[in-house]
Design an enzyme around this catalytic site. Structure first.
Site, short mmCIF file in Angstrom:
data_model
loop_
_atom_site.label_atom_id
_atom_site.label_comp_id
_atom_site.label_asym_id
_atom_site.label_seq_id
_atom_site.Cartn_x
_atom_site.Cartn_y
_atom_site.Cartn_z
N SER A 1 -4.52 3.49 1.76
CA SER A 1 -3.50 3.48 2.79
C SER A 1 -4.14 3.44 4.19
CB SER A 1 -2.59 4.70 2.60
OG SER A 1 -1.42 4.60 3.37
N HIS B 1 3.52 3.06 -3.75
CA HIS B 1 2.44 3.42 -2.84
C HIS B 1 1.70 4.66 -3.36
CE1 HIS B 1 0.36 3.42 1.00
NE2 HIS B 1 0.49 4.74 1.00
N ASP C 1 6.12 -0.78 -2.68
CA ASP C 1 5.42 -0.20 -1.54
C ASP C 1 5.87 -0.91 -0.28
OD1 ASP C 1 3.64 0.82 0.32
OD2 ASP C 1 1.83 0.32 -0.81
#
Length: 344
Positions: free
Chosen positions: A180, A317, A287
């Protein structure tokens, strides 16, 4: 790009998290969100790694804590560089060179995350890729907005490159990775090395050699800032990450709207994404960041950076942190570890 429904295994995990009765990240104070993230995502120290220790180095904004994971290969044993389980042909030259080495940056929207909450994935990478993994506890926003985390990411890569041999690693087999926001920092470190070499993050000694990054491994990175993409619309309410969360993270991280045009903060703003280390980009169908990751992989390929794009249509995610419970996550993490072995 998105399956008709979530994979049943990750759906079960999502249900468990939602049953905790926790508000979305953006609905919490920063301190509360940090406590919740650490409580929910920190776990038992598994799988076992031969040696794990906490260290620190002097960075451009002060001391930067790191956690170093060293597999048996980094403790003086024979290194299985081929990754085939057979060390018979991997003898003295490889042992002298040290193990492949990975500098890892945790996620959390540049606002959340600790060494403990990313401990499991780092252990998995160290054992699966037979690599020294150095996890970096960079400074967080909003107390330390952009570019503090980028400065410390670049400084961490340079520090690991200089000290890899002492850690049992090989500076010639150095990669960067992240999840991320950490994927964004890994890419920013690669951009920094391309543009500036060993400087000017402010912590490198005079005359330092620039780090040579041989691979970048970006798991669902934050590559853009367009909240109107198909993936942001389809996954505006999650699971696990929402569009409102991402607005909150960016508001915490960027000093002003001007920073949103800086490629070290938003990599898709870069004029050129070529001449970078070979990349792996992992994306997930459920996501909000999916389309930005796809666009990043496409630009890498178009502009001359070798890339392996691994897409998982039924995942959400952060799914690689669930390798112990979700089969597709286990397969994805194994694939990334194989890429690490192949490139470093």
């Amino acid at each position: 790009m998105r399956a008709d429904e979530l994979d049943p295994e990750i759906a079960a995990v999502v249900d468990e998290i939602e049953a905790l009765g926790l508000p979305d990240w953006h609905a919490l104070s920063v301190d509360a969100a940090r406590r919740v993230e650490d409580e929910v995502f920190s776990g038992d120290p598994e799988p076992p790694v031969a040696d794990v220790r906490d260290l620190a180095f002097d960075g451009p904004h002060g001391e930067v804590p790191v956690r170093v994971y060293r597999p048996e290969a980094a403790l003086g044993g024979t290194t299985d560089r081929a990754g085939d389980g057979d060390t018979a042909g991997d003898i003295d030259a490889e042992t002298d060179a040290g193990a492949r080495t990975l500098v890892h940056f945790h996620g959390g929207g540049w606002t959340l995350g600790t060494l403990d909450s990313i401990d499991g994935p780092c252990r998995e990478l160290a054992t699966r890729a037979d690599a020294v993994v150095v996890s970096v506890d960079y400074r967080l926003a909003p107390e330390h907005p952009f570019p503090a985390a980028v400065d410390e990411a670049a400084a961490a890569v340079a520090w690991v490159a200089r000290n890899a041999a002492a850690l049992g690693g090989d500076p010639g087999r150095l990669g960067v990775s992240g999840t991320s926001a950490g994927g964004t920092l890994a890419l920013a470190a690669a951009l920094h090395a391309r543009e500036f070499g060993a400087g000017p993050s402010g912590a490198e000694p005079a005359g330092a050699e620039p780090p040579e990054i041989a691979g970048q491994f970006l798991l669902y990175p934050i590559a853009g800032r367009d909240f109107g993409t198909d993936s942001y619309r389809e996954n505006a309410d999650g699971p696990l990450l929402t569009r409102a969360d991402m607005r909150w993270f960016f508001d915490s991280y960027l000093r002003s709207p001007v920073d949103a045009y800086n490629p070290f903060a938003v990599p898709l703003r870069a004029d050129d994404l070529g001449d970078l280390p070979p990349a792996t980009v992992v994306t997930a169908g459920f996501d909000p960041l999916r389309d930005d990751g796809v666009a990043l992989a496409e630009r890498f390929e178009r502009e001359g950076t070798p890339v392996e794009h691994r897409h998982y249509p039924a995942m959400a995610h952060g799914f690689c942190s669930l390798a112990d419970r979700v089969g597709a996550a286990e397969a994805a993490l194994s694939a990334v570890a194989t890429d690490v072995r192949d490139r470093l």
